[in-house]
Design an enzyme around this catalytic site. Structure first.
Site, PDB file in Angstrom:
ATOM      1  N   GLU A  24       0.820  -1.209   0.000  1.00 15.74           N
ATOM      2  CA  GLU A  24       0.000   0.000   0.000  1.00 15.74           C
ATOM      3  C   GLU A  24       0.856   1.262   0.000  1.00 15.74           C
ATOM      4  O   GLU A  24       0.531   2.248  -0.658  1.00 15.74           O
ATOM      5  CB  GLU A  24      -0.956   0.005   1.204  1.00 15.74           C
ATOM      6  CG  GLU A  24      -2.127  -0.944   1.057  1.00 15.74           C
ATOM      7  CD  GLU A  24      -2.966  -0.625  -0.190  1.00 15.74           C
ATOM      8  OE1 GLU A  24      -3.026   0.538  -0.605  1.00 15.74           O
ATOM      9  OE2 GLU A  24      -3.549  -1.568  -0.750  1.00 15.74           O
ATOM     10  N   TYR A  74      -6.479   6.799   4.357  1.00 17.07           N
ATOM     11  CA  TYR A  74      -6.496   5.795   3.293  1.00 17.07           C
ATOM     12  C   TYR A  74      -5.698   4.550   3.691  1.00 17.07           C
ATOM     13  O   TYR A  74      -6.208   3.422   3.619  1.00 17.07           O
ATOM     14  CB  TYR A  74      -5.915   6.357   1.972  1.00 17.07           C
ATOM     15  CG  TYR A  74      -5.656   5.220   1.026  1.00 17.07           C
ATOM     16  CD1 TYR A  74      -6.687   4.720   0.249  1.00 17.07           C
ATOM     17  CD2 TYR A  74      -4.423   4.575   0.999  1.00 17.07           C
ATOM     18  CE1 TYR A  74      -6.489   3.611  -0.555  1.00 17.07           C
ATOM     19  CE2 TYR A  74      -4.215   3.461   0.202  1.00 17.07           C
ATOM     20  CZ  TYR A  74      -5.254   2.989  -0.570  1.00 17.07           C
ATOM     21  OH  TYR A  74      -5.065   1.875  -1.344  1.00 17.07           O
ATOM     22  N   ASP A 116      -9.295   6.612  -2.393  1.00 15.47           N
ATOM     23  CA  ASP A 116      -8.122   7.137  -3.095  1.00 15.47           C
ATOM     24  C   ASP A 116      -8.617   7.793  -4.381  1.00 15.47           C
ATOM     25  O   ASP A 116      -9.825   7.968  -4.571  1.00 15.47           O
ATOM     26  CB  ASP A 116      -7.088   6.034  -3.356  1.00 15.47           C
ATOM     27  CG  ASP A 116      -7.552   5.043  -4.405  1.00 15.47           C
ATOM     28  OD1 ASP A 116      -8.730   5.077  -4.804  1.00 15.47           O
ATOM     29  OD2 ASP A 116      -6.717   4.226  -4.850  1.00 15.47           O
TER      30      ASP A 116
END
Ligand code: SF4
Length: 404
Positions: free
Chosen positions: A81, A164, A182
């Site tokens: 991520e 996020y 996002d």
């Protein structure tokens, strides 16, 4: 992530985008806009259901086979991520594999010197991600016994975790019904639910997060979040979305109203600032002088040919004087080795290479954390930005070490 003003703003132009070749793009006919659009969206349960189920089923049939989707290791998912922020999937894959082989656990990462971590990140850019990752790993070891905490709320207390990243790791690695938004998700939701407003607009962001929160509730929240992102990356693309192939076309307000082209509105990009740095190319006995920058600011913590900010048209002798001041040492200008230009996201960077020498070889300097004299082979192991690497390549290509 020390994610800029917000995760969403930082990720608006999300690089997970890829295309589906040879697939038709289709748009509904454009309709005229009439009344002023509403900013707040209140979807009905029926609308949410019409999006959630089909999108999850579509994801099961069409998801890309990515290496971090084959693991349940929260640390490995977290790493993916972080790397995927600002970097394309195809670029991330080999980096993710190499980094994981080098630092296989949070403990291994926490125990490594920052220099090694930055060297492992070399070429990926946005080095604050690597510094935050390293700091967060140290906190995971110190506060959580080396295991990532499992809730978005706890993850948010770690360096580098914004809303996020916390939502992504909590939902994908731990199955929490934690939302994420996002750039891809923002676009998909804007179109599905006709969310108005410009990227970065607070009210719009609040609406998008509320929608993501409502949608993620239910079975397989991690897969659902990935389905939203995957849909935005491959089908509901910024340009030419593949509406004819869309599994949720029937629930898409923008499609029904012919507003796919309008939503979301394009973000107005700020003009990049011009930045000129003079670089000291100082050869000695087969080595060059390198400096490590302060941890904060552009290229923070990275190695470079010692640099000083100058005006673009500052005469060379004065630029050399700036370098002397940064190095705290007398510097003699021997000549120039050209310039290297790089376009960064927010800056037009010009690097002016000045060949210099001096009676005393500095080993410490006021403007830098550390100085080292390195051969090109030794320099290859230093964490250095791509821009500085290009400058070093240019310096070496000029033969600066030949016959030194
Ligand atoms: Fe087209 Fe589907 Fe995106 Fe709507 S959600 S704009 S129908 S691709």
């Amino acid at each position: 992530m020390a994610e800029a003003a917000s995760d969403l703003a930082a990720r608006t132009a999300h690089p997970r985008n890829s295309t589906v070749a040879n697939a038709p793009a289709a748009r509904a006919p454009r309709a005229k806009r009439s009344a002023a659009p509403a900013i707040t969206v209140s979807p009905t349960p029926k609308h949410l259901t019409a999006v959630r189920g089909p999108l999850l089923g579509w994801y099961d049939r069409n998801k890309r086979d990515l290496p971090w989707r084959r693991t349940r290791d929260p640390y490995a998912i977290w790493l993916s991520e972080v790397m995927l922020q600002q970097t394309q999937v195809s670029t991330v894959i080999p980096y993710w594999e190499r980094f994981l082989a080098r630092f296989p656990t949070a403990l291994a990462l926490a125990s490594a010197p920052l220099d090694d971590v930055l060297a492992g990140w070399k070429g990926l850019g946005y080095y604050s991600r690597a510094r935050n990752l390293h700091r967060a790993a140290q906190e995971v070891v110190a506060r959580f016994g080396g295991r990532l905490p499992s809730t978005a709320e706890e993850l948010l207390t770690l360096p580098g975790f914004g809303r996020y990243t916390a939502g992504a790791v909590a939902s994908i690695a731990f199955g929490e019904e934690a939302p994420l938004v996002d750039g891809n998700v923002a676009r998909v939701l804007s179109r599905l639910f006709e969310v108005e407003g410009l990227p970065g607009d607070k009210e719009r962001e609040a609406t998008l997060w509320a929608l993501a929160t409502a949608l993620v509730k239910g079975e397989r929240p991690g897969d659902f979040n990935q389905a939203l992102m995957e849909h935005g990356a491959t089908t509901c693309r910024p340009e030419s979305p593949l509406c004819l192939l869309c599994p949720v076309r029937g629930a898409c307000v923008a499609f029904r109203k012919g507003r796919v082209d309008e939503l979301p509105p394009a973000k107005v990009r700020a003009t990049p600032k011009k930045l000129t740095l003079a670089l000291a190319v100082w050869p000695h006995a087969g080595t060059l002088l390198f400096a490590r920058r302060a941890d904060s600011g552009l290229f923070g913590g990275l190695w470079e040919l010692p640099a000083a900010e100058v005006d673009a048209d500052l005469p060379e002798a004065e630029a050399a004087a700036r370098l002397a001041s940064a190095l705290g040492s007398e510097v003699k200008l021997e000549g120039t080795l050209g310039t290297v230009k790089r376009q960064l996201t927010h800056r037009d960077l010009t690097l002016r290479l000045l060949r210099v020498s001096g009676a005393q070889r500095p080993t410490r300097a006021p403007a830098f954390q550390e100085l080292r004299w390195c051969t090109p082979a030794e320099a290859a192991a230093l964490g250095m930005s791509t821009a500085m690497q290009r400058a070093l390549d240019a310096a070496l290509g000029s033969g600066v070490l030949n016959g030194d």
